[in-house]
Design a protein around this motif. Structure first.
Motif, PDB file in Angstrom:
ATOM      1  N   PHE B  17       0.808  -1.216   0.000  1.00  0.00           N
ATOM      2  CA  PHE B  17       0.000   0.000   0.000  1.00  0.00           C
ATOM      3  C   PHE B  17       0.849   1.278   0.000  1.00  0.00           C
ATOM      4  CE2 PHE B  17      -2.515   3.351   1.952  1.00  0.00           C
ATOM      5  CZ  PHE B  17      -3.667   3.320   1.177  1.00  0.00           C
ATOM      6  N   THR B 107       0.588   8.990  12.127  1.00  0.00           N
ATOM      7  CA  THR B 107      -0.846   9.257  12.326  1.00  0.00           C
ATOM      8  C   THR B 107      -1.167  10.717  12.042  1.00  0.00           C
ATOM      9  OG1 THR B 107      -0.833   7.632  14.096  1.00  0.00           O
ATOM     10  CG2 THR B 107      -2.737   9.087  13.998  1.00  0.00           C
ATOM     11  N   ARG B 110      -1.360  11.453   8.344  1.00  0.00           N
ATOM     12  CA  ARG B 110      -2.603  10.949   7.776  1.00  0.00           C
ATOM     13  C   ARG B 110      -3.787  11.844   8.129  1.00  0.00           C
ATOM     14  NH1 ARG B 110      -4.696   6.493   5.644  1.00  0.00           N
ATOM     15  NH2 ARG B 110      -6.527   6.025   6.873  1.00  0.00           N
ATOM     16  N   THR B 111      -3.811  12.279   9.369  1.00  0.00           N
ATOM     17  CA  THR B 111      -4.908  13.146   9.809  1.00  0.00           C
ATOM     18  C   THR B 111      -4.866  14.477   9.070  1.00  0.00           C
ATOM     19  OG1 THR B 111      -4.738  12.077  11.964  1.00  0.00           O
ATOM     20  CG2 THR B 111      -6.034  14.092  11.858  1.00  0.00           C
ATOM     21  N   LEU B 113      -3.762  15.047   6.092  1.00  0.00           N
ATOM     22  CA  LEU B 113      -4.264  14.804   4.736  1.00  0.00           C
ATOM     23  C   LEU B 113      -5.788  14.677   4.760  1.00  0.00           C
ATOM     24  CD1 LEU B 113      -2.809  14.495   2.061  1.00  0.00           C
ATOM     25  CD2 LEU B 113      -2.777  12.020   2.416  1.00  0.00           C
ATOM     26  N   GLY B 114      -6.299  14.037   5.809  1.00  0.00           N
ATOM     27  CA  GLY B 114      -7.741  13.871   5.955  1.00  0.00           C
ATOM     28  C   GLY B 114      -8.473  15.201   6.061  1.00  0.00           C
ATOM     29  N   GLY B 116      -7.181  18.000   4.767  1.00  0.00           N
ATOM     30  CA  GLY B 116      -6.791  18.843   3.635  1.00  0.00           C
ATOM     31  C   GLY B 116      -5.679  19.846   3.922  1.00  0.00           C
ATOM     32  N   LYS B 118      -1.807  20.308   3.797  1.00  0.00           N
ATOM     33  CA  LYS B 118      -0.730  19.563   3.157  1.00  0.00           C
ATOM     34  C   LYS B 118       0.665  20.076   3.488  1.00  0.00           C
ATOM     35  CE  LYS B 118      -3.065  17.586  -0.806  1.00  0.00           C
ATOM     36  NZ  LYS B 118      -2.869  17.310  -2.237  1.00  0.00           N
TER      37      LYS B 118
END
Lengths: 243, 243
Positions: B17, B107, B110-111, B113-114, B116, B118
């Motif tokens: 992945f 983590t 990822r959060t 990116l979740g 928005g 960047k």
């Protein structure tokens, strides 16, 4: 004391801080406290002694037990306690369906306590919350919560179907931003990898936490933290200082 | 390929992945892809082959390399990439001061990116984001972010002092519920154990996330998740379905 196995009738805290939380919040469940001979310098030790004296709990100095239960070292106190289950109380609840990760579970307990929700229902199959790894990850928060296991969500729902039920799901029908609770509520979260299955769309008001399409989903403890922050906001939004 | 060490000029993804995320988002940085001979059955493999072909990247089948870099097994692909640094872009930022935990860092990425965001600034001393453990914990989110290290917060502030600066602190002057951004903002978070020191009270508008007195503090990734949820809400509150 043996190394904890699932189903044992006693478990233990590893470390001074969670042992103090145990002694403060659940003194009646403590069987004994074991400390390492080098604990004298530890600044938490006077409080352990004070609490043990108050509650007539024996303190054994026994380095071999500490070494056996915490082989990595850095552990100066162990609190041995009877495994217990408490009934939930009326109020707001968190319900975890099939949680499997021990570290997550500890974090979740701490976060619940941080937002003042003290009742946790867990639907089996699920992680064993009395595992010392969970107790440690919770930093003792476990001793301030009421936690009850259920064999199915139906069993929980039979007892608390009068609550406002909010399943957190990627397919949730409403954006969390548009939802405000009006009475006692239960926030329902699924397993770390698979979430809640579609049958939960039939309970109460399913909600989703909106995010970009750049990730598949928020992780369980993030979702729970955000969910609690949002649902408890009426209670916290006017606080002028943290402490 | 050697096992990654801090400061090396190449690192690698561990797993199918994150390797796909690398190939999708940073193909120019990929040196090569190494796969295990048993990858043929993996359902992500056709996409890896397609992306490598498109970008003229060699795929080596080499079980020994996989075993060396991922001794625990369960890893079928490794993407070797040049370590890179990107300049931040104008927009909303997260600034982490002295973050030290690799899992947390993944983590957090990822959060971000979740929600928005960047652009990530990191103030040293800090964890090495190119460590394969961080890359893995980020589930490849790292390849969609711009991350820049700074030697001090002053250095960051010299570049982005025109942003609305929100340090998250237990002593923060304002309850987060009362704060709404009006322009580009930077959310500042401190180290996992010690948070931000008092000097950050002098920057912008310090905020606290209110919680009960039953816990000392929320953990870093919870605070960040809640902070991002709150600060980005204008962008998400009218979304009618997640996907």
């Amino acid at each position: 004391m043996k190394i904890y196995k699932k189903g044992a009738d006693a478990s233990y805290t590893l470390g001074v801080f969670p042992t103090i939380e145990l002694l403060k919040n659940q003194p009646d469940l403590v069987k004994r406290v074991v400390v390492h001979s080098s604990i004298e310098k530890n600044k938490g030790y006077p409080l352990i002694k004070e609490l043990c004296e108050k509650h007539h709990i024996a303190i054994d100095v026994h380095d071999a037990t500490i070494k056996k239960l915490s082989p990595k070292g850095n552990c100066y106190a162990i609190g041995v306690f009877h495994v217990y289950e408490k009934n939930l109380e009326e109020g707001n609840h968190v319900v975890l369906v099939n949680p499997m990760d021990m570290g997550n579970m500890g974090t979740i307990m701490r976060t619940m306590l941080g937002f003042g929700i003290k009742d946790l229902a867990i639907v089996r199959p699920a992680v064993d919350i009395y595992d010392p790894k969970v107790v440690r990850a919770s930093m003792g928060a476990i001793f301030s919560l009421r936690v009850k296991y259920y064999e199915s969500f139906e069993d929980y729902h039979n007892e608390y179907g009068h609550h406002e039920i909010y399943p957190f799901m990627l397919k949730g029908a409403k954006n969390i931003h548009k939802v405000k609770p009006t009475g006692n509520y239960s926030l329902i979260f699924g397993n770390e990898s698979s979430g809640l299955d579609d049958s939960f769309l039939n309970y109460g008001q399913s909600v989703f936490i909106p995010h970009t399409e750049l990730i598949d989903s928020l992780n369980l403890s993030q979702s729970l933290g955000i969910g609690l922050y949002h649902f408890t906001s009426a209670q916290f939004e006017n606080k002028e200082v943290l402490r």
